[in-house]
Design a protein around this motif. Structure first.
Motif, PDB file in Angstrom:
ATOM      1  N   ASN A   1       0.827  -1.215   0.000  1.00  0.00           N
ATOM      2  CA  ASN A   1       0.000   0.000   0.000  1.00  0.00           C
ATOM      3  C   ASN A   1       0.857   1.260   0.000  1.00  0.00           C
ATOM      4  O   ASN A   1       0.538   2.233  -0.702  1.00  0.00           O
ATOM      5  CB  ASN A   1      -0.927   0.001   1.211  1.00  0.00           C
TER       6      ASN A   1
ATOM      7  N   ASN B   1       2.218   1.759  -3.471  1.00  0.00           N
ATOM      8  CA  ASN B   1       1.229   1.615  -4.540  1.00  0.00           C
ATOM      9  C   ASN B   1       1.580   0.459  -5.475  1.00  0.00           C
ATOM     10  O   ASN B   1       1.647   0.619  -6.703  1.00  0.00           O
ATOM     11  CB  ASN B   1       1.106   2.926  -5.329  1.00  0.00           C
TER      12      ASN B   1
ATOM     13  N   ASN C   1      -0.159  -2.494  -5.586  1.00  0.00           N
ATOM     14  CA  ASN C   1      -1.298  -3.352  -5.888  1.00  0.00           C
ATOM     15  C   ASN C   1      -1.464  -3.510  -7.398  1.00  0.00           C
ATOM     16  O   ASN C   1      -1.453  -2.524  -8.147  1.00  0.00           O
ATOM     17  CB  ASN C   1      -2.576  -2.764  -5.289  1.00  0.00           C
TER      18      ASN C   1
END
Length: 407
Positions: free
Chosen positions: A218, A221, A223
């Protein structure tokens, strides 16, 4: 048996040699030895004292059953002028020699390189108080200084080679990290019966309790991203600029991210290149403790091993290779040699052409588009590293040598 390990760099210092010696200390202690580590206060590769430490002349700590004695060192950055680095190396020699007076006489000393200046401390100890001496070599110095551009061939190099040969003569035995390094050392015929290969290793449980790290995913970033990772020292030998050049080739692939974890003398230059060329697909995480590396590697889809295109580095086997594999990640390496041979034997990764950013980018794209093959390569590497390079097995080999020398 009382064993003294002398090394300038020791965790939290960064680098394969520091990790290697930390593994020696912990596992030799588990085997029943009384281990003491004599090292400098931690500065590498920052060039300044790590948080939580002071640059005292002498300080003790206990860790995992063994003792660590840290001594004063002149803090300098890896990119500092050569003579400043020499002053730093020798400042540790002086403070460590004084510290020996407060350490119980060891039965055996393991003296680690780099740098070989720490060997002066061990030789002084042997001549003053006796005991056997094992010289543990990870980089052949001063040849590695030539390969990284720190030194040029001339009078200073010739003088350093003479010192190197003198140090080898003082050792009762020599250990090194790879067959390639042994081959390099055997250019000196007098060392024929004096060298044992003790490769780098991995702790079998290092990834056992680690799951995908959501906090890292997370925070950066990651994902739904395909993460191309690099960990460890970003020095002159690691060809860090190539990582930035490869990222530039893949800038149009919005879901490919380069996650670079580490620090070193070449990091600032690589960061400046990425900023200048707006390479938003590169994330410089910075230096992280060794204990946190598994969390980052778990986020990778590929692990990169990059080395400067120099013949000497063909003998290198970077410890990051074993860590990538322990995490089940396929590896891409950019230089033929001992490490690429290991990768081919394990069927755990891909070799690309040296100094060829285009070719490395293409190899990354192959694994990006062939996820099943990539996963299989990672699993092959994982099985291979735990079968052949577990810390328990490797340190047992060192322990057998220690017992042989003291019989």
């Amino acid at each position: 048996m009382r064993i003294l390990i002398v090394t300038q760099n020791f965790p939290p210092d960064i680098g394969g040699a520091a990790i290697r010696l930390s593994g020696y200390a912990e596992h030799l202690t588990k085997l029943g030895h009384q281990v003491c580590v004599l090292c400098a206060n931690p500065i590498y590769p920052r060039g300044r004292i790590f948080e939580g430490y002071k640059n005292k002349w002498f300080q003790k700590e206990q860790k995992n059953g063994y003792e660590i004695i840290r001594t004063w060192i002149l803090p300098v950055k890896p990119s500092s002028h050569f003579f400043l680095r020499l002053l730093s190396y020798n400042s540790f020699v002086v403070s460590a020699c004084f510290a020996l007076l407060k350490i119980k006489k060891p039965n055996l000393t393991i003296s680690a390189t780099p740098s070989f200046f720490a060997s002066f401390v061990s030789i002084f100890n042997k001549n003053l108080r006796g005991g056997k001496l094992i010289l543990d070599i990870t980089d052949v110095w001063p040849d590695s200084a030539i390969a990284t551009g720190f030194m040029k061939k001339g009078f200073l190099f010739f003088f350093a080679k003479k010192i190197e040969q003198w140090i080898y003569r003082q050792a009762d035995h020599i250990t090194c990290g790879s067959l390639g390094t042994k081959k390099e050392l055997l250019k000196n015929k007098n060392l024929l019966n004096k060298i044992e290969v003790i490769p780098d290793a991995i702790d079998a449980n290092i990834f056992s309790s680690i799951t995908e790290e959501e906090g890292i995913t997370n925070k950066f970033n990651l994902n739904n991203k395909f993460v191309v990772g690099f960990t460890g020292l970003m020095g002159f030998a690691q060809n860090v600029k190539m990582l930035a050049l490869v990222a530039e080739k893949l800038i149009n692939y919005k879901d490919i991210v380069f996650l670079l974890v580490g620090d070193g003398g070449m990091k600032e230059g690589a960061e400046a290149f990425c900023k200048k060329n707006n390479l938003v697909n590169v994330v410089f995480v910075g230096e992280k403790p060794y204990s946190e590396m598994p969390k980052y590697i778990k986020c990778f889809d590929i692990g990169l091993v990059t080395l400067k295109n120099e013949p000497l580095f063909e003998n290198s086997v970077p410890s990051k290779l074993f860590h990538y594999w322990a995490g089940g990640k396929p590896v891409i390496i950019n230089l033929k040699g001992v490490a690429s041979d290991i990768i081919q034997n394990a069927n755990g990764g891909i070799l690309c052409r040296e100094d060829d950013a285009e070719d490395m980018a293409n190899k990354i794209l192959f694994l990006y588009t062939h996820r099943i093959e990539a996963n299989l390569l990672g699993k092959n590497g994982q099985a291979y590293v735990y079968e052949n390079y577990s810390r328990d097995k490797i340190v047992q080999k060192l322990n057998d040598l220690i017992n042989k020398l003291n019989n």
